[in-house]
Design an enzyme around this catalytic site. Structure first.
Site, PDB file in Angstrom:
ATOM      1  N   SER A 182     -28.458  44.381  11.475  1.00  0.00           N
ATOM      2  CA  SER A 182     -28.189  44.027  10.082  1.00  0.00           C
ATOM      3  C   SER A 182     -29.406  44.399   9.213  1.00  0.00           C
ATOM      4  O   SER A 182     -29.926  45.504   9.344  1.00  0.00           O
ATOM      5  CB  SER A 182     -27.829  42.540  10.018  1.00  0.00           C
ATOM      6  OG  SER A 182     -27.233  42.222   8.805  1.00  0.00           O
ATOM      7  N   ASP A 197     -16.312  44.580  10.299  1.00  0.00           N
ATOM      8  CA  ASP A 197     -17.589  43.878  10.170  1.00  0.00           C
ATOM      9  C   ASP A 197     -17.509  42.674   9.222  1.00  0.00           C
ATOM     10  O   ASP A 197     -17.953  41.588   9.537  1.00  0.00           O
ATOM     11  CB  ASP A 197     -18.658  44.869   9.682  1.00  0.00           C
ATOM     12  CG  ASP A 197     -20.013  44.226   9.564  1.00  0.00           C
ATOM     13  OD1 ASP A 197     -20.776  44.292  10.533  1.00  0.00           O
ATOM     14  OD2 ASP A 197     -20.305  43.629   8.502  1.00  0.00           O
ATOM     15  N   HIS A 245     -19.204  40.776  11.925  1.00  0.00           N
ATOM     16  CA  HIS A 245     -20.644  41.008  11.763  1.00  0.00           C
ATOM     17  C   HIS A 245     -21.508  40.239  12.763  1.00  0.00           C
ATOM     18  O   HIS A 245     -22.448  40.790  13.322  1.00  0.00           O
ATOM     19  CB  HIS A 245     -21.075  40.686  10.332  1.00  0.00           C
ATOM     20  CG  HIS A 245     -22.470  41.154  10.037  1.00  0.00           C
ATOM     21  ND1 HIS A 245     -22.816  42.486  10.061  1.00  0.00           N
ATOM     22  CD2 HIS A 245     -23.614  40.481   9.751  1.00  0.00           C
ATOM     23  CE1 HIS A 245     -24.108  42.604   9.796  1.00  0.00           C
ATOM     24  NE2 HIS A 245     -24.609  41.409   9.600  1.00  0.00           N
TER      25      HIS A 245
END
Ligand SMILES: *[C@@H]1O[C@H](CO)[C@@H](O)[C@H](O)[C@H]1NC(C)=O
Ligand SMILES: *[C@@H]1O[C@H](CO)[C@@H](O)[C@H](O)[C@H]1NC(C)=O
Ligand SMILES: *[C@@H]1O[C@H](CO)[C@@H](O)[C@H](O)[C@H]1NC(C)=O
Ligand SMILES: *[C@@H]1O[C@H](CO)[C@@H](O)[C@H](O)[C@H]1NC(C)=O
Length: 290
Positions: free
Chosen positions: A98, A216, A271
């Site tokens: 990320s 995601d 995610h």
């Protein structure tokens, strides 16, 4: 005969074990608002499949500190990266998850003397972020169309997210205010006018691995994880058609032409599961950690 057999087995074992302990160390950079402990299970999985791997997890910029300006974080993490480089001049691998993947790229560019071989960028907003889902984590009432008013200001830029907020409808403000993304994209000169090359630290990588996918839910557009992004009509322009790739501003094209850029699009992964999903770890991450 028996003795000879024993000795040859011994030699084979020593030979074999030299291979089994030969995994290169791995340095992991965690995501936004996360504690370094979020990466412990991931590290354990890597060790389970690659016994003997030495793993470093970034212990700075956890929790709220991950919201500090990206350039500030980059410089500090750079020192850690160089320390690990000094300990492992034979090379090691880097994984950034990320926001951590974007920090990792910036560190590789700004500290080109690093010893990283493979860099795995795990669902990172490499080309920027423009989406309400991520905003909700910090500002429950802010919508993406309005965020530029806060982020594209001198004060707003004190927040990491603002540094890579890339509003396709306000590009001139983006270039005017953003203190990070246009800089590491080598798209404007750094303030000291040094015309610093951001390429050498990227093209010296052995492999760059970009992992992301349509489910995601936080990285928007998800294609940003693979250097794709919106144009001014909010249509996705793939990496190969974007200026930073075509002009090879920071080495992506060089890596791709050399066959060392590997892009994976994986469906069905939210995610927060990229570093927990066994299939993703086994099939898409471990093969690069030899
Ligand atoms: C996380 O960071 C803390 C404080 O910096 C450190 O003491 C701890 O060892 C770190 N944990 C891991 C798993 O790296
Ligand atoms: C100029 O900026 C680059 C990138 O931020 C930095 O690495 C370099 O050391 C700076 N040069 C001087 C002379 O300050
Ligand atoms: C930096 O310098 C190189 C060679 O000196 C030049 O080709 C390039 O255009 C310069 N970059 C910028 C952004 O001015
Ligand atoms: C794990 O990854 C696979 C793809 O590799 C995906 O189909 C599956 O939905 C994922 N599961 C979770 C819980 O993320």
């Amino acid at each position: 005969m028996n003795i000879f057999y024993k000795w040859s087995m011994c030699i084979i074992l020593i030979f074999f074990c030299n291979f089994c302990v030969s995994y290169k160390p791995v340095f992991i950079i965690h995501g936004i608002l996360a504690e370094n402990s979020t990466m412990i299970n991931f590290a354990q999985k890597i060790k389970e499949y690659h016994p003997g791997t030495k793993i470093y997890i970034l212990s700075e910029y956890c929790g709220w500190n991950s919201l500090l300006p990206m350039m500030h974080q980059t410089k500090e993490i750079g020192f850690t990266l160089l320390q690990i480089s000094a300990l492992h001049p034979e090379g090691f691998h880097l994984i950034g998850y990320s926001q951590g993947g974007l920090l990792a790229r910036a560190v590789l560019e700004l500290f080109p003397e690093h010893r990283v071989h493979n860099f795995v960028s795990l669902s990172s907003p490499q080309a920027g972020q423009y989406g309400t889902n991520m905003l909700r984590i910090f500002f429950p009432h802010l919508i993406k169309e309005e965020a530029y008013k806060i982020f594209y200001s001198s004060i707003g830029q004190h927040l990491s997210v603002a540094n890579y907020w890339n509003d396709p409808l306000h590009q001139s403000l983006f270039y005017k205010y953003s203190k990070f993304l246009p800089v590491i994209n080598n798209d404007i000169l750094p303030q000291n006018n040094s015309n610093f090359s951001y390429k050498s630290g990227i093209i010296k990588l052995h492999k760059l691995i970009l992992i992301g996918g349509p489910d995601d839910g936080i990285i928007e557009p998800w294609e940003s994880s693979q250097f794709g992004y919106y144009n001014e009509n909010e249509e996705i322009v793939p990496m190969q058609n974007r200026k930073d790739y075509q002009k090879d501003l920071f080495g992506l094209k060089t890596l791709n032409k050399r066959g060392d850029l590997h892009i994976f699009t994986i469906s069905g992964v939210r995610h927060h599961f990229w570093y927990r999903n066994i299939t993703v770890i086994k099939q898409y991450i471990l093969p690069w950690l030899n």
